[in-house]
Enzyme design. Structure first.
Site, short mmCIF file in Angstrom:
data_model
loop_
_atom_site.label_atom_id
_atom_site.label_comp_id
_atom_site.label_asym_id
_atom_site.label_seq_id
_atom_site.Cartn_x
_atom_site.Cartn_y
_atom_site.Cartn_z
N LEU A 1 -3.28 -7.17 -3.68
CA LEU A 1 -3.08 -7.97 -2.48
C LEU A 1 -4.26 -8.86 -2.13
O LEU A 1 -4.16 -9.70 -1.23
CB LEU A 1 -2.76 -7.05 -1.30
CG LEU A 1 -1.41 -6.34 -1.38
CD1 LEU A 1 -1.31 -5.25 -0.32
CD2 LEU A 1 -0.26 -7.32 -1.23
N TYR B 1 -14.80 -3.64 10.00
CA TYR B 1 -13.41 -3.21 9.85
C TYR B 1 -12.66 -3.40 11.16
O TYR B 1 -11.53 -3.90 11.18
CB TYR B 1 -13.38 -1.74 9.42
CG TYR B 1 -12.02 -1.10 9.51
CD1 TYR B 1 -11.04 -1.36 8.55
CD2 TYR B 1 -11.70 -0.21 10.54
CE1 TYR B 1 -9.79 -0.77 8.62
CE2 TYR B 1 -10.46 0.39 10.62
CZ TYR B 1 -9.51 0.11 9.66
OH TYR B 1 -8.27 0.71 9.74
N GLY C 1 0.82 -1.21 0.00
CA GLY C 1 0.00 0.00 0.00
C GLY C 1 0.85 1.25 0.00
O GLY C 1 0.58 2.21 0.73
N ILE D 1 0.07 6.69 4.54
CA ILE D 1 1.08 6.14 5.43
C ILE D 1 2.12 5.34 4.66
O ILE D 1 3.32 5.48 4.90
CB ILE D 1 0.42 5.26 6.51
CG1 ILE D 1 -0.46 6.12 7.43
CG2 ILE D 1 1.47 4.52 7.34
CD1 ILE D 1 -1.34 5.31 8.37
N VAL E 1 -5.55 9.42 11.44
CA VAL E 1 -4.44 9.93 10.63
C VAL E 1 -5.02 10.65 9.42
O VAL E 1 -5.92 10.13 8.75
CB VAL E 1 -3.51 8.79 10.16
CG1 VAL E 1 -2.29 9.36 9.43
CG2 VAL E 1 -3.07 7.93 11.33
N SER F 1 -2.03 0.09 -8.28
CA SER F 1 -1.59 1.00 -9.33
C SER F 1 -0.28 1.63 -8.89
O SER F 1 -0.16 2.08 -7.74
CB SER F 1 -2.64 2.09 -9.57
OG SER F 1 -2.17 3.06 -10.48
#
EC number: 1.1.1.270
Length: 255
Positions: A66, A161, A13, A18, A196, A39
């Site tokens: 992934l 999540y 990622g 991050i 974040v 991408s």
């Protein structure tokens, strides 16, 4: 960080947020960083920026979905062929879908499981095997987790999540125990941030950009660079120090 100079790190990622900040920081410290994402356009741009800035390391973009195990295995095979193997694995990639437990779509749940849990597990396994076959005894596996992996907030759109992030908490501790049983000094660390300021909320609330924007406007959030600094701190610890978990929130965040 001197001992990591010239060694290989995988950052999943790595195109934005991050992951991009971590990749940049590792290149600044002289590491050879394989940055993967679905991408690679943004990673290619970041790699050029790092080169232009004269950073001592290098950033190698790699396209990988992934959620597809075959693509993950192919990536590790390519890293072995081109760079011998992985010394540091940073499982950063993660996503959320607004799918409540009572009404959510199975497809959204499955996507979160595939990326947040399965991909982390597969990358961890392959990174360890890469280290083992080269007798690397000082490698490091870092999972970028979330405070949602330590407490369940009263927001239905992130409950599933949160379950995937609780899984990451358990996987990291389980990994630490298995590494000790394997008589290796490879270390495992979980870094769990609160809010974040990245594009995460805009992807979660893609149908409600005002709500997403309000998420970041309510308090002074952490920056992606704060997370990158935490990664550098973890990697800089002496070999006898095992940092198991870092939990970090914005000072103003309550939950």
């Amino acid at each position: 960080m001197e001992r990591w100079t010239g060694r290989v790190a995988l950052v999943t990622g790595a195109s934005v947020g991050i992951g991009a900040a971590v990749a940049r920081a590792l290149v600044q410290h002289g590491m050879k960083v394989v940055g993967c994402a679905r991408s690679v356009d943004k990673i290619e741009k970041l790699a050029a920026e790092c080169q232009s800035a004269g950073y001592p390391g290098t950033l190698i973009p790699y396209k990988c979905d992934l959620s597809n195990e075959e693509e993950i295995l192919s990536m590790f095979s390519a890293i072995k062929t081109l760079h011998q193997g992985v010394d540091v694995c940073i499982n950063n990639a993660g996503l959320a879908r607004p799918e409540p437990l009572l009404s959510g779509k199975t497809e959204g749940w499955r996507t979160m499981i595939d990326v947040n849990v399965m991909a982390v597990s597969i990358c961890t396994r392959e990174a360890y095997q890469s280290m083992k076959e080269r007798n690397i005894d000082d490698g490091h596996i870092i999972n970028i987790n979330s405070m949602n992996g330590h407490s369940v907030v009263p927001q239905s759109v992130v409950h599933f999540y949160s379950a995937t992030k609780y899984a990451v908490t358990a996987l990291t501790e389980g990994l630490r125990q298995e590494l000790r049983e394997a008589k290796t000094h490879i270390r495992a660390t979980c870094i769990s941030p609160g809010l974040v300021e990245t594009g995460f909320a805009f992807k979660l609330h893609d149908n409600d950009p005002e709500r997403a924007a309000a998420t970041y406007e309510s308090i002074r959030c952490l920056k992606a660079e704060d997370m990158a600094n935490a990664v550098i701190y973890v990697l800089s610890a002496p070999p006898h120090v095992q940092i198991g978990d870092i939990q970090m929130r914005p000072t103003e965040q309550i939950s």
